[in-house]
Design an enzyme around this catalytic site. Structure first.
Site, PDB file in Angstrom:
ATOM      1  N   ASP A  13       0.713  -1.066   0.076  1.00 37.02           N
ATOM      2  CA  ASP A  13      -0.012   0.024  -0.004  1.00 37.02           C
ATOM      3  C   ASP A  13       0.899   1.198   0.063  1.00 37.02           C
ATOM      4  O   ASP A  13       0.344   2.236   0.462  1.00 37.02           O
ATOM      5  CB  ASP A  13      -1.124   0.091   1.186  1.00 37.02           C
ATOM      6  CG  ASP A  13      -1.540  -1.229   1.530  1.00 37.02           C
ATOM      7  OD1 ASP A  13      -2.187  -1.934   0.276  1.00 37.02           O
ATOM      8  OD2 ASP A  13      -1.991  -1.650   2.749  1.00 37.02           O
ATOM      9  N   HIS A  43      -2.744  -2.467  -7.592  1.00 38.74           N
ATOM     10  CA  HIS A  43      -2.010  -1.005  -7.566  1.00 38.74           C
ATOM     11  C   HIS A  43      -3.214  -0.225  -8.291  1.00 38.74           C
ATOM     12  O   HIS A  43      -3.755  -0.340  -9.042  1.00 38.74           O
ATOM     13  CB  HIS A  43      -0.903  -1.353  -8.450  1.00 38.74           C
ATOM     14  CG  HIS A  43       0.339  -2.296  -8.063  1.00 38.74           C
ATOM     15  ND1 HIS A  43       1.389  -2.599  -8.475  1.00 38.74           N
ATOM     16  CD2 HIS A  43       0.286  -2.600  -6.640  1.00 38.74           C
ATOM     17  CE1 HIS A  43       2.161  -3.295  -7.643  1.00 38.74           C
ATOM     18  NE2 HIS A  43       1.550  -3.353  -6.593  1.00 38.74           N
TER      19      HIS A  43
END
Length: 337
Positions: A13, A43
């Site tokens: 993240d 992503h």
């Protein structure tokens, strides 16, 4: 830089997708290859106000001139892959290694119904762990055995090495983060394989002497999805007050948060042999930074934060994200040399 590897520095993240998307456009990347675990990593990147998400294709997908490769060490969910190829109209430039392992519905059901994986570890339910377990037992079906994706099969290692040897710009994209590595992370609260820079190179079949730079991506604060330790973890109220509240791109689960961890950063740099840093979401910690493109325009407290990271880690912060848009990026690669 003919060959650059990107890797996450914390627990995933970190904003790797945005950084890869930026580099693919700014540097006109010829070939982008994805390593990592599989579709358990999502992503996200934004261009002209439109949000894009990928779980299988490299984040260089918005550059229509970039060839998109998936290395042999990556698990492939054919349903997710084919949907992304259709969404991004990348049929003629997407290539999958013959030896990629295949995730099927049984793996997904096992992942979702296994109470240890679901409750104790907090996996995504994507089937990645059970599929990697089968691969270790040498029973997993490979991409070469699946007719639906036969059009996209290729010897990815050969293609990448050929591109590097011919001086093309090659970008190798890692997934997850250093401390989710099966070997170097906070075991057992980790993913089902190693995801450090060395492993990402192995996934796509490139030896260490072919790598020119390793770019480690840190977020301006630390977040983590699922279970496992998180030093200096903040309460939900504290996270909301700082406007750091986030949700996972694959599962939608709320991310836990903590301030930037310099000890973790130094360890990540060591494990990955990183040579430079990309720092994302500076605008979330320092809202006055939003949309800025020049380091000189940053407020003093933001400059001090970046300078402290460089001082504490000994590496230059070459890219700084100042907003969700791909081009909301400060590029210091020339000024920091």
């Amino acid at each position: 830089m003919p060959c650059l590897v990107t890797v996450g520095g914390f627990y995933g993240d970190e904003g790797k997708g945005k950084i890869v998307a930026y580099l693919s456009i700014k540097d006109n990347i010829d070939l982008a290859a994805r390593g990592g675990a599989g579709p358990n990593a999502g992503h996200t990147f934004v261009q002209n106000g439109k949000e894009f998400k990928v779980r299988m294709l490299p984040s260089a997908v918005l550059n229509s001139g970039s060839r998109l490769l998936i290395g042999a060490g990556v698990l492939v969910d054919p349903v997710v892959l084919l949907k992304e190829i259709e969404t991004f109209k990348s049929t003629d430039r997407t290539f999958i290694d013959f030896q990629c392992g295949i995730i099927d519905k049984e793996h997904q059901e096992d992942d979702k119904n296994n109470q240890y994986l679901k409750k104790t570890i907090g996996t995504t339910g994507s089937g990645t762990g059970p599929a990697n377990a089968e691969r270790a037992l040498r029973k997993l079906k490979l991409a070469k055995d699946v007719p639906e994706i036969a059009l996209y099969l290729e010897d990815v290692s050969n293609s990448i090495n050929h591109s590097i040897d011919n001086g093309e710009n090659v970008l190798i994209e890692g997934t997850q983060g250093t401390f989710l590595s099966l070997f170097h992370g906070t075991y057992p609260y980790v993913t089902s394989k190693d995801v450090t820079a060395s492993a990402i190179c192995s996934d796509v079949g490139v030896g260490p002497k072919k790598i020119d730079e390793v770019l480690v991506v840190f977020k301006s604060y630390v977040t983590r999805v699922g279970e496992g330790p998180l030093s200096f973890e903040m309460s939900e109220d504290e996270v909301k007050a700082k406007n750091w509240l986030e949700f996972g791109s694959v599962t939608g689960r709320q991310r836990r948060a903590a301030p930037f961890d310099f000890d973790l950063a130094r360890k990540a740099i060591q494990v990955n042999s990183a040579s430079q840093i990309a720092l994302t979401k500076l605008d979330v910690v320092f809202p006055k930074c939003k949309g800025l493109k020049n380091f000189s325009d940053l407020p003093a407290e933001a400059k001090d934060f970046v300078n402290k990271i460089e001082s504490e880690t000994g590496l230059p912060v070459t890219l700084i994200g100042t907003g969700a848009e791909i081009m909301d990026t400060i590029d210091r690669r020339n000024s920091t040399k």
